[in-house]
Design a protein around this motif. Structure first.
Motif, mmCIF file in Angstrom:
data_model
loop_
_atom_site.group_PDB
_atom_site.id
_atom_site.type_symbol
_atom_site.label_atom_id
_atom_site.label_comp_id
_atom_site.label_asym_id
_atom_site.label_seq_id
_atom_site.Cartn_x
_atom_site.Cartn_y
_atom_site.Cartn_z
ATOM 1 N N UNK A 2 0.817 -1.203 0.000
ATOM 2 C CA UNK A 2 0.000 0.000 0.000
ATOM 3 C C UNK A 2 0.855 1.259 0.000
ATOM 4 N N UNK A 3 1.287 1.686 -1.187
ATOM 5 C CA UNK A 3 2.127 2.873 -1.307
ATOM 6 C C UNK A 3 1.480 3.944 -2.178
ATOM 7 N N UNK A 4 0.209 3.759 -2.536
ATOM 8 C CA UNK A 4 -0.436 4.738 -3.391
ATOM 9 C C UNK A 4 -0.726 6.013 -2.607
ATOM 10 N N UNK A 5 -1.007 7.066 -3.339
ATOM 11 C CA UNK A 5 -1.308 8.347 -2.687
ATOM 12 C C UNK A 5 -2.568 8.250 -1.837
ATOM 13 N N UNK A 6 -3.545 7.511 -2.344
ATOM 14 C CA UNK A 6 -4.804 7.387 -1.614
ATOM 15 C C UNK A 6 -4.580 6.696 -0.277
ATOM 16 N N UNK A 7 -3.819 5.597 -0.266
ATOM 17 C CA UNK A 7 -3.602 4.884 0.988
ATOM 18 C C UNK A 7 -2.764 5.703 1.959
ATOM 19 N N UNK A 8 -1.806 6.464 1.434
ATOM 20 C CA UNK A 8 -1.018 7.339 2.310
ATOM 21 C C UNK A 8 -1.910 8.390 2.954
ATOM 22 N N UNK A 9 -2.822 8.940 2.164
ATOM 23 C CA UNK A 9 -3.737 9.946 2.688
ATOM 24 C C UNK A 9 -4.653 9.333 3.750
ATOM 25 N N UNK A 10 -5.148 8.121 3.463
ATOM 26 C CA UNK A 10 -6.025 7.449 4.432
ATOM 27 C C UNK A 10 -5.296 7.199 5.748
ATOM 28 N N UNK A 11 -4.036 6.759 5.669
ATOM 29 C CA UNK A 11 -3.249 6.547 6.890
ATOM 30 C C UNK A 11 -3.071 7.843 7.654
ATOM 31 N N UNK A 12 -2.825 8.935 6.928
ATOM 32 C CA UNK A 12 -2.640 10.246 7.545
ATOM 33 C C UNK A 12 -3.911 10.680 8.275
ATOM 34 N N UNK A 13 -5.047 10.485 7.629
ATOM 35 C CA UNK A 13 -6.326 10.863 8.231
ATOM 36 C C UNK A 13 -6.616 10.017 9.464
ATOM 37 N N UNK A 14 -6.313 8.705 9.397
ATOM 38 C CA UNK A 14 -6.528 7.834 10.563
ATOM 39 C C UNK A 14 -5.638 8.245 11.727
ATOM 40 N N UNK A 15 -4.402 8.664 11.426
ATOM 41 C CA UNK A 15 -3.491 9.110 12.485
ATOM 42 C C UNK A 15 -4.023 10.368 13.156
ATOM 43 N N UNK A 16 -4.560 11.281 12.365
ATOM 44 C CA UNK A 16 -5.141 12.507 12.920
ATOM 45 C C UNK A 16 -6.341 12.168 13.796
ATOM 46 N N UNK A 17 -7.181 11.256 13.312
ATOM 47 C CA UNK A 17 -8.366 10.862 14.076
ATOM 48 C C UNK A 17 -7.972 10.207 15.389
ATOM 49 N N UNK A 18 -6.906 9.375 15.360
ATOM 50 C CA UNK A 18 -6.441 8.742 16.594
ATOM 51 C C UNK A 18 -6.002 9.780 17.615
ATOM 52 N N UNK A 19 -5.275 10.801 17.176
ATOM 53 C CA UNK A 19 -4.811 11.820 18.123
ATOM 54 C C UNK A 19 -5.980 12.600 18.702
ATOM 55 N N UNK A 20 -7.031 12.807 17.893
ATOM 56 C CA UNK A 20 -8.206 13.524 18.397
ATOM 57 C C UNK A 20 -8.966 12.689 19.425
ATOM 58 N N UNK A 21 -9.037 11.376 19.175
ATOM 59 C CA UNK A 21 -9.809 10.492 20.047
ATOM 60 C C UNK A 21 -9.042 10.055 21.288
ATOM 61 N N UNK A 22 -7.746 10.240 21.311
ATOM 62 C CA UNK A 22 -6.893 9.730 22.384
ATOM 63 C C UNK A 22 -7.317 10.185 23.785
ATOM 64 N N UNK A 23 -7.562 11.484 24.022
ATOM 65 C CA UNK A 23 -7.949 11.892 25.391
ATOM 66 C C UNK A 23 -9.248 11.238 25.859
ATOM 67 N N UNK A 24 -10.191 11.118 24.943
ATOM 68 C CA UNK A 24 -11.472 10.531 25.305
ATOM 69 C C UNK A 24 -11.311 9.049 25.665
ATOM 70 N N UNK A 25 -10.533 8.302 24.893
ATOM 71 C CA UNK A 25 -10.334 6.886 25.196
ATOM 72 C C UNK A 25 -9.536 6.697 26.480
ATOM 73 N N UNK A 26 -8.561 7.580 26.713
ATOM 74 C CA UNK A 26 -7.797 7.497 27.954
ATOM 75 C C UNK A 26 -8.697 7.701 29.171
ATOM 76 N N UNK A 27 -9.579 8.704 29.073
ATOM 77 C CA UNK A 27 -10.494 8.977 30.181
ATOM 78 C C UNK A 27 -11.430 7.791 30.407
#
Length: 110
Positions: A2-27
Motif C-alpha cells: 500500500x504505497x499509493x497516494x490514496x492509501x497514504x492519505x487514508x493513513x494520515x487521516x486515521x493518524x489525525x483521528x487517533x490523536x483527536x480520540x486519544x484523550x477521550x479513550x484514555x479517560x
C-alpha cells in the motif's frame, strides 16, 4: 504494498483521528479501571462480612448425566436449553429414522 497516494492519505487521516480520540479513550479507560477497583474492594468487604472464604466448593448439578447421548434429550423428554435449533432438528430427524428402521426390520421378521 500500500504505497499509493490514496492509501497514504487514508493513513494520515486515521493518524489525525487517533490523536483527536486519544484523550477521550484514555479517560474512558481510567474510569473503567476505577470502577473495577471499587468493585473489587466492595467484593472483598462482602467476603469479610459474610465470613465465607473464596476456596469454598460450589455444588454441581449433574445435568450432563441426565441427558441421553443418543437422543440428546433429558429424562423428561425435553431438549437442554443450550442446544441450538439446528441440533434439535438433527436429533429428532435421527431418532425418527432409527424408529422407522426398527419398525421396518420388526415387520420383516413376522
Amino acid at each position: 504494498m500500500a504505497k499509493s497516494l490514496r492509501s497514504k492519505f487514508k493513513r494520515k487521516v486515521r493518524a489525525i483521528a487517533r490523536t483527536k480520540k486519544q484523550p477521550k479513550t484514555d479517560a474512558f479507560l481510567q474510569k473503567a479501571v476505577q470502577k473495577r477497583d471499587e468493585y473489587e474492594k466492595a467484593e472483598a468487604e462482602k467476603t469479610k462480612t459474610d465470613g465465607n472464604s473464596t476456596g469454598e466448593k460450589m455444588e454441581v448439578t449433574s445435568d450432563a448425566a441426565t441427558i441421553n447421548t443418543k437422543t440428546l434429550r433429558k429424562k423428561d423428554g425435553s431438549f437442554p436449553s443450550w442446544l441450538s435449533g439446528t441440533q434439535k432438528k438433527k436429533a429428532t430427524k435421527k431418532s425418527k429414522a432409527i424408529k422407522k428402521s426398527k419398525t421396518k426390520t420388526a415387520h420383516n421378521f413376522r
